[in-house]
Design an enzyme around this catalytic site. Sequence first.
Site, PDB file in Angstrom:
ATOM      1  N   LYS A 183     -36.230  41.608 -29.406  1.00 22.11           N
ATOM      2  CA  LYS A 183     -34.761  41.291 -29.789  1.00 22.11           C
ATOM      3  C   LYS A 183     -33.795  42.023 -29.180  1.00 22.11           C
ATOM      4  CE  LYS A 183     -36.447  39.512 -33.856  1.00 22.11           C
ATOM      5  NZ  LYS A 183     -37.977  39.237 -33.385  1.00 22.11           N
TER       6      LYS A 183
HETATM    7  C1  LIG Z   1     -36.778  35.308 -38.083  1.00 19.05           C
HETATM    8  C2  LIG Z   1     -37.483  36.486 -38.279  1.00 19.05           C
HETATM    9  N1  LIG Z   1     -38.032  37.164 -39.253  1.00 19.05           N
HETATM   10  C3  LIG Z   1     -38.727  38.064 -39.191  1.00 19.05           C
HETATM   11  C4  LIG Z   1     -39.114  38.689 -38.233  1.00 19.05           C
HETATM   12  C5  LIG Z   1     -39.754  39.783 -38.391  1.00 19.05           C
HETATM   13  O1  LIG Z   1     -39.564  41.074 -37.671  1.00 19.05           O
HETATM   14  P1  LIG Z   1     -40.817  42.114 -37.283  1.00 19.05           P
HETATM   15  O2  LIG Z   1     -41.537  41.389 -36.140  1.00 19.05           O
HETATM   16  O3  LIG Z   1     -39.838  43.083 -36.891  1.00 19.05           O
HETATM   17  O4  LIG Z   1     -41.539  42.267 -38.440  1.00 19.05           O
HETATM   18  C6  LIG Z   1     -38.978  38.203 -36.952  1.00 19.05           C
HETATM   19  C7  LIG Z   1     -39.518  38.868 -35.796  1.00 19.05           C
HETATM   20  O5  LIG Z   1     -39.895  38.237 -34.738  1.00 19.05           O
HETATM   21  C8  LIG Z   1     -38.148  37.030 -36.833  1.00 19.05           C
HETATM   22  O6  LIG Z   1     -37.705  36.489 -35.735  1.00 19.05           O
END
Ligand SMILES: Cc1ncc(COP(=O)(O)O)c(C=O)c1O
Length: 366
Positions: A183
């Site tokens: 990110k």
């Molecule tokens: C659109 C979206 N939603 C949810 C997530 C979930 O985040 P995390 O990987 O920090 O659990 C991500 C992460 O890649 C994402 O890109």
Amino acid sequence: MSAFLPFTRPQIDEATIAGVGEVLRSGWITAGPQVKAFEAELSRLCAGRAVRSFCSGTAALEVALRLAGVGEGDEVITTPLSWVATANVILEVGARPVFVDVDPATRNIDLDLVEKAVNPKTRALLPVDLAGLPVDRDRLYSISTRNKLRVIEDAAQSFGASWRGKPVGSFGDLVAFSFHANKNITTAEGGALVLPDPDMVSSCEKLRLQGVVRSGEDGMEVDVLGGKWNLTDIAARIGLGQLPHLQAFTERRRALAKRYFERWDAGGELPPRDFENSNWHMFQVVLPERAERGRFIAAMRDQGIGVGVHYPAMHLFALYRQLGWRAGQFPHAERVGRSIVTLPLFPAMSDDDVARVCAAAAKALA
Ligand SMILES: Cc1ncc(COP(=O)(O)O)c(C=O)c1O
């Protein structure tokens, strides 16, 4: 040949690396003062709204659904074109994801279709700002208000983006961010949830950590089932070292995206040219129909360039097909999901790197 160019790479400065060392030596490495300081900084960036951190964006989304009262028998309208976490969390809380197709221009959920999909079982809307391009918040909140629905903004990719000059997270209902390594701002793994009401803080904290509430010197009570989803001080210290760079990182990403628009001549569909709202989390191209994506990725790798796939339409995963979803239901998401590629974009990239990617892509698609 030049060094391999990945599609993304985190940028951690030396002061942050030293700061992590200090945390490791401090005797307190899990959730503690760094987490509190990180949450305070996030709150400042979100117009003073209450923010709590999590060990992942997924955990933040799941707690958001629980706080919104979404559970058994409820439906949540969402996009089929996202990281599968978006729909998985809906299943986790016992509700049913209801997919509607995307707008092929923005690749975000089509809000006309959202309005049509609302029915008495609908409890919440869960839109995603794919690649950091915000869903139209004016229309989103006019639909949710008219239909008395909660909104959980999956802003995993849009930290640092804005809507009409207001940072994503500084307004609206529940807003979930991810700070995964890919990110724009990272804590290695981590996430945060912005709360629309400070009264939700105690429930949010309970759901984050086993439902536990402490009182006095030795009191402990549990009246709700919570998870184990807190962030560590090690991770929070990384985040604290990242936040001062947010604006510069976003500006550099925008400049690189502009450069892509100037240089790209390999065909396919480019993203919307949004230099107001988007944080340019990713620069994604939908390859021409004739191109085979696997071959394109291999051809780029052979030229020293990493390409990502974000994402195949998730209703076609076996888990979701078992729940009744099938091919042909969401033609735009399916076509985009088959042909989309993520090109390298991260703040440390040079303008020449963009030129190199564009030349390699033109060759790969020739
Ligand atoms: C659109 C979206 N939603 C949810 C997530 C979930 O985040 P995390 O990987 O920090 O659990 C991500 C992460 O890649 C994402 O890109």
